[in-house]
Write a protein that holds these residues in place. Structure first.
Motif, PDB file in Angstrom:
ATOM      1  N   PRO A  85       0.810  -1.229   0.000  1.00 44.94           N
ATOM      2  CA  PRO A  85       0.000   0.000   0.000  1.00 44.94           C
ATOM      3  C   PRO A  85       0.840   1.275   0.000  1.00 44.94           C
ATOM      4  CG  PRO A  85      -0.905  -1.591   1.532  1.00 44.94           C
ATOM      5  CD  PRO A  85       0.415  -2.139   1.086  1.00 44.94           C
ATOM      6  N   ASP A  86       1.925   1.304   0.766  1.00 48.55           N
ATOM      7  CA  ASP A  86       2.732   2.514   0.839  1.00 48.55           C
ATOM      8  C   ASP A  86       3.346   2.852  -0.515  1.00 48.55           C
ATOM      9  OD1 ASP A  86       3.972   4.673   2.035  1.00 48.55           O
ATOM     10  OD2 ASP A  86       5.769   3.522   2.530  1.00 48.55           O
ATOM     11  N   LYS A  87       3.604   1.848  -1.309  1.00 48.70           N
ATOM     12  CA  LYS A  87       4.253   2.060  -2.600  1.00 48.70           C
ATOM     13  C   LYS A  87       3.248   2.128  -3.745  1.00 48.70           C
ATOM     14  CE  LYS A  87       7.706  -0.022  -5.645  1.00 48.70           C
ATOM     15  NZ  LYS A  87       8.656  -1.170  -5.811  1.00 48.70           N
ATOM     16  N   ASN A  88       2.212   1.296  -3.683  1.00 49.50           N
ATOM     17  CA  ASN A  88       1.320   1.139  -4.833  1.00 49.50           C
ATOM     18  C   ASN A  88      -0.019   1.877  -4.705  1.00 49.50           C
ATOM     19  OD1 ASN A  88       2.600  -2.088  -4.524  1.00 49.50           O
ATOM     20  ND2 ASN A  88       3.124  -0.782  -6.269  1.00 49.50           N
ATOM     21  N   ALA A  89      -0.471   2.138  -3.488  1.00 49.10           N
ATOM     22  CA  ALA A  89      -1.794   2.766  -3.329  1.00 49.10           C
ATOM     23  C   ALA A  89      -1.730   4.241  -3.709  1.00 49.10           C
ATOM     24  CB  ALA A  89      -2.277   2.601  -1.889  1.00 49.10           C
ATOM     25  N   LEU A  90      -2.756   4.678  -4.386  1.00 55.05           N
ATOM     26  CA  LEU A  90      -2.823   6.084  -4.796  1.00 55.05           C
ATOM     27  C   LEU A  90      -3.177   6.970  -3.608  1.00 55.05           C
ATOM     28  CD1 LEU A  90      -4.690   5.778  -8.215  1.00 55.05           C
ATOM     29  CD2 LEU A  90      -2.222   5.908  -7.790  1.00 55.05           C
ATOM     30  N   LEU A  91      -2.736   8.215  -3.715  1.00 61.51           N
ATOM     31  CA  LEU A  91      -2.982   9.201  -2.658  1.00 61.51           C
ATOM     32  C   LEU A  91      -4.083  10.158  -3.115  1.00 61.51           C
ATOM     33  CD1 LEU A  91      -1.922  10.086   0.141  1.00 61.51           C
ATOM     34  CD2 LEU A  91      -0.370  11.643  -1.040  1.00 61.51           C
ATOM     35  N   GLY A  92      -5.054  10.385  -2.239  1.00 63.97           N
ATOM     36  CA  GLY A  92      -6.175  11.249  -2.600  1.00 63.97           C
ATOM     37  C   GLY A  92      -5.940  12.705  -2.220  1.00 63.97           C
ATOM     38  N   PRO A  93      -6.648  13.638  -2.858  1.00 61.83           N
ATOM     39  CA  PRO A  93      -6.511  15.063  -2.548  1.00 61.83           C
ATOM     40  C   PRO A  93      -7.208  15.388  -1.228  1.00 61.83           C
ATOM     41  CG  PRO A  93      -8.243  14.764  -4.156  1.00 61.83           C
ATOM     42  CD  PRO A  93      -7.658  13.405  -3.927  1.00 61.83           C
ATOM     43  N   PRO A  94      -6.998  16.599  -0.691  1.00 65.12           N
ATOM     44  CA  PRO A  94      -7.723  17.002   0.524  1.00 65.12           C
ATOM     45  C   PRO A  94      -9.233  16.976   0.263  1.00 65.12           C
ATOM     46  CG  PRO A  94      -5.898  18.494   0.109  1.00 65.12           C
ATOM     47  CD  PRO A  94      -6.014  17.633  -1.100  1.00 65.12           C
ATOM     48  N   PRO A  95     -10.011  16.383   1.150  1.00 64.64           N
ATOM     49  CA  PRO A  95     -11.458  16.310   0.915  1.00 64.64           C
ATOM     50  C   PRO A  95     -12.173  17.640   1.099  1.00 64.64           C
ATOM     51  CG  PRO A  95     -10.924  15.379   3.058  1.00 64.64           C
ATOM     52  CD  PRO A  95      -9.619  15.694   2.399  1.00 64.64           C
ATOM     53  N   ARG A  96     -11.553  18.577   1.840  1.00 62.72           N
ATOM     54  CA  ARG A  96     -12.208  19.860   2.083  1.00 62.72           C
ATOM     55  C   ARG A  96     -11.166  20.958   2.200  1.00 62.72           C
ATOM     56  NH1 ARG A  96     -15.733  20.267   7.400  1.00 62.72           N
ATOM     57  NH2 ARG A  96     -13.609  20.254   8.271  1.00 62.72           N
ATOM     58  N   VAL A  97     -11.464  22.082   1.543  1.00 67.26           N
ATOM     59  CA  VAL A  97     -10.592  23.258   1.579  1.00 67.26           C
ATOM     60  C   VAL A  97     -11.466  24.474   1.848  1.00 67.26           C
ATOM     61  CG1 VAL A  97      -9.013  24.721   0.266  1.00 67.26           C
ATOM     62  CG2 VAL A  97      -8.941  22.234  -0.015  1.00 67.26           C
ATOM     63  N   GLN A 112      -4.807  39.413   2.858  1.00 66.98           N
ATOM     64  CA  GLN A 112      -4.337  38.070   2.559  1.00 66.98           C
ATOM     65  C   GLN A 112      -5.470  37.071   2.793  1.00 66.98           C
ATOM     66  OE1 GLN A 112      -0.851  37.952   5.188  1.00 66.98           O
ATOM     67  NE2 GLN A 112       0.476  38.116   3.395  1.00 66.98           N
ATOM     68  N   LEU A 113      -5.205  35.825   2.357  1.00 65.61           N
ATOM     69  CA  LEU A 113      -6.176  34.748   2.523  1.00 65.61           C
ATOM     70  C   LEU A 113      -5.584  33.649   3.382  1.00 65.61           C
ATOM     71  CD1 LEU A 113      -7.706  34.287  -1.059  1.00 65.61           C
ATOM     72  CD2 LEU A 113      -8.743  35.397   0.917  1.00 65.61           C
ATOM     73  N   ASN A 114      -6.398  33.138   4.307  1.00 63.76           N
ATOM     74  CA  ASN A 114      -6.055  31.951   5.089  1.00 63.76           C
ATOM     75  C   ASN A 114      -6.692  30.735   4.438  1.00 63.76           C
ATOM     76  OD1 ASN A 114      -4.469  33.184   7.034  1.00 63.76           O
ATOM     77  ND2 ASN A 114      -6.204  33.592   8.374  1.00 63.76           N
ATOM     78  N   VAL A 115      -5.898  29.676   4.269  1.00 59.84           N
ATOM     79  CA  VAL A 115      -6.370  28.445   3.650  1.00 59.84           C
ATOM     80  C   VAL A 115      -6.352  27.344   4.701  1.00 59.84           C
ATOM     81  CG1 VAL A 115      -6.058  26.801   1.766  1.00 59.84           C
ATOM     82  CG2 VAL A 115      -5.421  29.196   1.448  1.00 59.84           C
ATOM     83  N   THR A 116      -7.528  26.738   4.942  1.00 58.13           N
ATOM     84  CA  THR A 116      -7.644  25.624   5.877  1.00 58.13           C
ATOM     85  C   THR A 116      -7.789  24.340   5.075  1.00 58.13           C
ATOM     86  OG1 THR A 116      -8.728  27.063   7.495  1.00 58.13           O
ATOM     87  CG2 THR A 116      -8.945  24.683   7.807  1.00 58.13           C
ATOM     88  N   ILE A 117      -6.885  23.375   5.319  1.00 60.86           N
ATOM     89  CA  ILE A 117      -6.808  22.149   4.522  1.00 60.86           C
ATOM     90  C   ILE A 117      -7.128  20.959   5.419  1.00 60.86           C
ATOM     91  CG2 ILE A 117      -5.376  20.764   2.997  1.00 60.86           C
ATOM     92  CD1 ILE A 117      -3.585  23.251   2.648  1.00 60.86           C
ATOM     93  N   SER A 118      -8.029  20.100   4.961  1.00 60.49           N
ATOM     94  CA  SER A 118      -8.335  18.849   5.682  1.00 60.49           C
ATOM     95  C   SER A 118      -7.487  17.722   5.103  1.00 60.49           C
ATOM     96  CB  SER A 118      -9.824  18.502   5.550  1.00 60.49           C
ATOM     97  OG  SER A 118     -10.622  19.511   6.139  1.00 60.49           O
ATOM     98  N   ASP A 119      -6.986  16.853   5.980  1.00 58.84           N
ATOM     99  CA  ASP A 119      -6.138  15.740   5.539  1.00 58.84           C
ATOM    100  C   ASP A 119      -6.958  14.708   4.763  1.00 58.84           C
ATOM    101  OD1 ASP A 119      -3.943  16.848   6.829  1.00 58.84           O
ATOM    102  OD2 ASP A 119      -4.409  15.823   8.721  1.00 58.84           O
ATOM    103  N   PRO A 120      -6.326  14.037   3.799  1.00 59.42           N
ATOM    104  CA  PRO A 120      -6.992  12.901   3.148  1.00 59.42           C
ATOM    105  C   PRO A 120      -7.383  11.852   4.199  1.00 59.42           C
ATOM    106  CG  PRO A 120      -5.024  13.532   1.939  1.00 59.42           C
ATOM    107  CD  PRO A 120      -5.001  14.308   3.217  1.00 59.42           C
ATOM    108  N   LEU A 121      -8.489  11.173   3.966  1.00 56.12           N
ATOM    109  CA  LEU A 121      -9.056  10.269   4.961  1.00 56.12           C
ATOM    110  C   LEU A 121      -8.825   8.810   4.578  1.00 56.12           C
ATOM    111  CD1 LEU A 121     -12.463  12.073   5.625  1.00 56.12           C
ATOM    112  CD2 LEU A 121     -10.317  12.276   6.912  1.00 56.12           C
ATOM    113  N   THR A 122      -8.675   7.988   5.612  1.00 50.48           N
ATOM    114  CA  THR A 122      -8.580   6.539   5.428  1.00 50.48           C
ATOM    115  C   THR A 122      -9.976   5.950   5.297  1.00 50.48           C
ATOM    116  OG1 THR A 122      -8.636   6.095   7.804  1.00 50.48           O
ATOM    117  CG2 THR A 122      -6.487   6.551   6.823  1.00 50.48           C
ATOM    118  N   SER A 123     -10.053   4.634   5.161  1.00 49.78           N
ATOM    119  CA  SER A 123     -11.347   3.968   5.059  1.00 49.78           C
ATOM    120  C   SER A 123     -12.126   4.035   6.359  1.00 49.78           C
ATOM    121  CB  SER A 123     -11.146   2.504   4.652  1.00 49.78           C
ATOM    122  OG  SER A 123     -10.315   1.833   5.599  1.00 49.78           O
TER     123      SER A 123
END
Length: 379
Positions: free
Chosen positions: A100-112, A120-131
């Protein structure tokens, strides 16, 4: 002896973060009977120990098997295998190695989320989620984000965006101008195995700053207009409506009594108006009313003539001139100015001069009378 079944072909893993699905191809024309598939896995380091395989899908008719709930360690390496079975005959196993660490694809942040902070602008980023809805940073320690942003006024298509890399979940974008629209897209990145996700959908927001004086004045004008429409205008309309009702039912000028007796109810003590109908006993008569001014008698005192013979002074000393108001409206008083004009030093006028003065005065009076009559008829 039974013929061997062909093996499943083209084993492929569909992955995203910690979701893993194994798929394969199968040619249905190879056998006319129903075919089932069995899928198993084992950690690669256990292969030499000849451990038992872990069963995931048993005799499934689908050409796919979900490994998401198998709790595979993200940094572990596993061997996955598939075989086909039909009428008691099994095909050979087909294996594929998966990490998985090598072959599984990585998803984008689910919420921004974007929020202005001055210019200026503040950007709040949510981490990609597991199952299990956990953060992927628990499995990928060196996960970070690449942020691309651009100004809509300078680069509407985003062809030359500015780039910011950060592993934080809250980022303040630099080099921005006040009261300017900016758009932002973000992707997840993992450099150890050169893994990158897709970008999020563009999100745009305007920066803030000091409010211009023109904008403050505009807000003031808008508030005044709203106040007028919501408060003053209804109040003025109510006042006008009240005045109309008051003047209609309680007028300040009362009608004469001989008119009110035809407009009010004939019952004793009633002051309620009534309507005149065709069946009313009283006959409604109308006639044209003409208002004429009061005729005013004017007195004209004739001055004495400049020179007169002494013999005529005694003859005309008692003479006075009077003309009826119905003819000319000119009247000369007795014992008045005529006598004063004959007293002593100033001689009186001759009969011809007196007649000319009377004619002139009569013409002026007639012109005044016509003007008065024309004004009355006009009104």
């Amino acid at each position: 002896m039974l013929a061997e079944l062909p093996q499943p072909q083209n084993l492929t893993l569909l992955t995203l973060n910690t979701q893993y699905v194994l798929t394969w191809d199968w040619d249905q024309t190879t056998t006319g009977n129903a075919v089932t598939f069995t899928v198993e896995y084992m950690a690669k380091y256990k292969m030499k120990m000849k451990k038992d395989w872990s069963l995931v899908c048993d005799r499934t008719t689908h050409t796919r098997c979900d490994f998401t709930g198998s709790n595979l360690t993200y940094i572990g390496t596993y061997m996955l295998r598939v075989r086909a079975s039909a009428d008691g005959v099994n095909s050979h196993w087909v294996c594929i190695e998966f990490c998985p660490d090598k072959n599984a694809l990585l998803g984008p942040p689910p919420r921004v989320e974007l929020a202005p902070a001055g210019n200026q602008l503040n950007v709040t980023i949510s981490d990609p989620l597991t199952s299990t809805q956990g953060s992927m940073k628990k499995h990928v320690i060196s996960l970070y984000y690449r942020i691309l942003y651009w100004s809509l006024s300078d680069d509407p298509q985003g062809l030359k965006p500015k780039v910011v890399d950060s592993s934080n979940n809250l980022v303040m974008l630099p080099e921005q101008e006040a009261w300017t629209w900016y758009c932002v897209i973000i992707q997840s990145r993992y450099d150890y195995y050169n893994k990158t996700s897709g970008y999020t959908e563009p999100q745009c927001m305007q920066t803030e700053g000091d409010t211009p004086y023109g904008q403050i004045f505009l807000y003031f004008l808008v508030s005044m207009v709203v106040c007028f429409l919501l408060v003053l205008l209804p109040s003025y309309a109510f006042f006008r409506f009240y005045r109309v009702l008051k003047n209609t039912f309680y007028p300040s000028i009362q009608l004469p009594a001989h008119i009110q007796e035809y407009l009010c109810d004939s019952s004793p003590g009633s002051d309620m108006p009534r309507l005149l109908t065709a069946d009313s006993e009283a006959e409604l008569c109308c006639d044209k009313l003409t208002i004429c001014p009061e005729v005013v008698l004017l007195e004209i005192h004739l001055p004495p003539p400049l020179t007169a013979p002494p013999s005529e002074l005694e003859q005309d000393s008692g003479r006075h001139i009077r003309q009826d108001s119905g003819d000319s409206g000119i009247h000369s008083t007795e014992g008045g100015s005529a006598q004063q004009g004959c007293s002593g030093r100033e001689p009186i006028r001759t009969d011809q001069e007196v007649d000319s003065w009377q004619t002139l005065a009569q013409v002026k009076m007639e012109e005044m009378g016509r003007d008065v009559i024309m004004k009355v008829q006009y009104f």
